[in-house]
Design a protein around this motif. Structure first.
Motif, mmCIF file in Angstrom:
data_model
loop_
_atom_site.group_PDB
_atom_site.id
_atom_site.type_symbol
_atom_site.label_atom_id
_atom_site.label_comp_id
_atom_site.label_asym_id
_atom_site.label_seq_id
_atom_site.Cartn_x
_atom_site.Cartn_y
_atom_site.Cartn_z
ATOM 1 N N GLY A 98 -25.393 20.665 -117.794
ATOM 2 C CA GLY A 98 -25.195 21.171 -116.358
ATOM 3 C C GLY A 98 -26.411 22.241 -115.815
ATOM 4 N N LEU A 99 -27.435 22.268 -116.351
ATOM 5 C CA LEU A 99 -28.433 22.962 -116.003
ATOM 6 C C LEU A 99 -29.617 22.453 -115.251
ATOM 7 C CD1 LEU A 99 -28.788 24.792 -119.275
ATOM 8 C CD2 LEU A 99 -27.829 25.913 -117.354
ATOM 9 N N GLN A 100 -30.300 22.801 -114.526
ATOM 10 C CA GLN A 100 -30.995 22.177 -113.609
ATOM 11 C C GLN A 100 -32.761 22.573 -113.914
ATOM 12 O OE1 GLN A 100 -30.725 22.436 -109.151
ATOM 13 N NE2 GLN A 100 -32.959 22.141 -109.013
ATOM 14 N N PRO A 101 -33.358 21.711 -114.518
ATOM 15 C CA PRO A 101 -34.934 22.076 -114.855
ATOM 16 C C PRO A 101 -35.777 22.248 -113.391
ATOM 17 C CG PRO A 101 -34.065 20.323 -116.342
ATOM 18 C CD PRO A 101 -33.071 20.378 -115.228
ATOM 19 N N LEU A 102 -36.742 22.756 -113.199
ATOM 20 C CA LEU A 102 -37.530 23.012 -112.008
ATOM 21 C C LEU A 102 -38.585 22.012 -112.129
ATOM 22 C CD1 LEU A 102 -38.010 26.706 -111.424
ATOM 23 C CD2 LEU A 102 -36.325 25.086 -110.452
ATOM 24 N N SER A 103 -38.697 21.162 -113.116
ATOM 25 C CA SER A 103 -39.477 20.149 -113.142
ATOM 26 C C SER A 103 -39.200 18.881 -113.954
ATOM 27 C CB SER A 103 -40.896 20.495 -113.656
ATOM 28 O OG SER A 103 -40.935 21.128 -114.948
ATOM 29 N N ASP A 104 -39.517 17.785 -113.719
ATOM 30 C CA ASP A 104 -39.075 16.405 -114.424
ATOM 31 C C ASP A 104 -39.673 16.609 -115.961
ATOM 32 O OD1 ASP A 104 -37.779 15.779 -112.267
ATOM 33 O OD2 ASP A 104 -39.646 14.615 -111.560
ATOM 34 N N SER A 105 -40.603 17.179 -116.274
ATOM 35 C CA SER A 105 -41.049 17.420 -117.818
ATOM 36 C C SER A 105 -41.784 18.736 -118.019
ATOM 37 C CB SER A 105 -42.181 16.226 -117.935
ATOM 38 O OG SER A 105 -43.143 16.443 -117.066
ATOM 39 N N PRO A 106 -41.881 19.196 -119.158
ATOM 40 C CA PRO A 106 -42.313 20.406 -119.481
ATOM 41 C C PRO A 106 -43.718 20.520 -119.137
ATOM 42 C CG PRO A 106 -41.303 19.518 -121.379
ATOM 43 C CD PRO A 106 -41.239 18.615 -120.204
ATOM 44 N N LYS A 107 -44.358 21.715 -118.875
ATOM 45 C CA LYS A 107 -45.657 21.832 -117.965
ATOM 46 C C LYS A 107 -46.386 22.963 -119.128
ATOM 47 C CE LYS A 107 -45.371 20.929 -113.288
ATOM 48 N NZ LYS A 107 -44.447 19.869 -113.058
ATOM 49 N N PRO A 120 -32.255 29.241 -111.581
ATOM 50 C CA PRO A 120 -31.132 30.477 -111.535
ATOM 51 C C PRO A 120 -29.898 30.077 -111.141
ATOM 52 C CG PRO A 120 -33.213 31.066 -110.268
ATOM 53 C CD PRO A 120 -33.465 29.644 -110.718
ATOM 54 N N LYS A 121 -29.598 29.256 -110.195
ATOM 55 C CA LYS A 121 -28.414 28.842 -109.611
ATOM 56 C C LYS A 121 -27.586 28.031 -110.644
ATOM 57 C CE LYS A 121 -29.123 24.422 -107.443
ATOM 58 N NZ LYS A 121 -29.584 23.736 -106.256
ATOM 59 N N THR A 122 -28.179 27.654 -111.689
ATOM 60 C CA THR A 122 -27.466 27.046 -112.682
ATOM 61 C C THR A 122 -27.152 27.900 -113.969
ATOM 62 O OG1 THR A 122 -29.209 25.847 -113.537
ATOM 63 C CG2 THR A 122 -27.788 24.719 -111.824
ATOM 64 N N THR A 123 -27.938 29.033 -114.097
ATOM 65 C CA THR A 123 -27.821 29.831 -115.289
ATOM 66 C C THR A 123 -27.294 31.451 -114.974
ATOM 67 O OG1 THR A 123 -29.981 30.716 -114.724
ATOM 68 C CG2 THR A 123 -30.042 28.746 -115.964
ATOM 69 N N ILE A 128 -34.749 31.165 -116.173
ATOM 70 C CA ILE A 128 -35.147 30.995 -117.654
ATOM 71 C C ILE A 128 -36.207 30.038 -117.940
ATOM 72 C CG2 ILE A 128 -34.063 30.011 -119.846
ATOM 73 C CD1 ILE A 128 -31.438 31.301 -119.177
ATOM 74 N N GLU A 129 -37.170 30.731 -118.859
ATOM 75 C CA GLU A 129 -38.180 29.938 -119.244
ATOM 76 C C GLU A 129 -38.091 29.363 -120.756
ATOM 77 O OE1 GLU A 129 -41.961 32.092 -118.909
ATOM 78 O OE2 GLU A 129 -43.332 30.332 -119.301
ATOM 79 N N LEU A 130 -38.430 28.285 -121.024
ATOM 80 C CA LEU A 130 -38.328 27.740 -122.242
ATOM 81 C C LEU A 130 -39.774 27.600 -122.707
ATOM 82 C CD1 LEU A 130 -35.900 25.198 -122.050
ATOM 83 C CD2 LEU A 130 -35.091 27.473 -122.703
ATOM 84 N N VAL A 131 -40.338 28.295 -123.930
ATOM 85 C CA VAL A 131 -41.743 27.987 -124.245
ATOM 86 C C VAL A 131 -41.881 27.479 -125.674
ATOM 87 C CG1 VAL A 131 -43.615 29.521 -124.627
ATOM 88 C CG2 VAL A 131 -42.178 30.383 -123.059
ATOM 89 N N GLU A 132 -42.569 26.721 -125.719
ATOM 90 C CA GLU A 132 -42.836 25.981 -127.078
ATOM 91 C C GLU A 132 -44.384 26.340 -127.457
ATOM 92 O OE1 GLU A 132 -40.954 22.939 -129.438
ATOM 93 O OE2 GLU A 132 -42.469 21.777 -128.428
ATOM 94 N N GLY A 133 -44.827 26.540 -128.726
ATOM 95 C CA GLY A 133 -46.162 26.740 -129.115
ATOM 96 C C GLY A 133 -46.832 28.143 -128.843
ATOM 97 N N SER A 134 -45.871 29.158 -128.603
ATOM 98 C CA SER A 134 -46.251 30.555 -128.675
ATOM 99 C C SER A 134 -46.643 31.326 -129.841
ATOM 100 C CB SER A 134 -45.167 31.443 -127.958
ATOM 101 O OG SER A 134 -45.598 32.742 -127.718
#
Ligand code: ZN
Length: 135
Positions: A98-107, A120-123, A128-134
């Motif tokens: 039920g969360l809405q990503p701001l893009s169709d794929s990770p960037k 934020p309207k769904t959180t 919220i930012e999800l980060v991979e590879g940090s």
């Protein structure tokens, strides 16, 4: 997908040099890495604090994506970023929850990372930012 820690807290600033006196001068955080993201019109100041970071987001120009936030809300906390593994499944998983990503794929994000934002309207009002590879 799972998260292990808070990667960073993003803070919108009009003029980073004015704010660095707080983080670098007053708080003594000397590990500051500056990176420009021209495609988003943002200059990023990554300030290391233990295993996490403070990310100052400064507009590079009139078209900067941070300007709308600065105009409507002013300077302040912009988002919270979680370090995750499995970001390629994040879009589908977010929608299932039920969360809405701001893009169709990770960037691409700062520092060679891959990122995905959740609206934020769904959180509950938190971008919220999800980060991979940090690192
Ligand atoms: Zn961020």
């Amino acid at each position: 997908m799972f998260t292990k820690k808070i990667d960073h807290i993003g803070i919108a600033v009009k003029d980073a040099s004015a704010r660095l006196s707080l983080y670098e001068g007053f708080l003594g955080l000397k590990d500051v890495h500056i990176e420009e993201l021209p495609s988003r019109g943002i200059r990023v100041y990554m300030i290391k604090i233990g295993e996490s970071k403070i990310e100052l987001l400064e507009p590079m120009n009139e078209q900067s994506e941070i300007n709308k936030f600065l105009e409507t809300k002013g300077e302040g906390i912009h988002h919270i970023a979680f370090t995750v593994e499995g970001i390629n499944q994040a879009v589908e998983l977010a929608k299932k929850n039920g969360l809405q990503p701001l893009s169709d794929s990770p960037k691409p994000g700062a520092g060679g990372t891959t990122v995905l934002f959740l609206h934020p309207k769904t959180t509950g009002g938190v971008l919220i930012e999800l980060v991979e590879g940090s690192h």
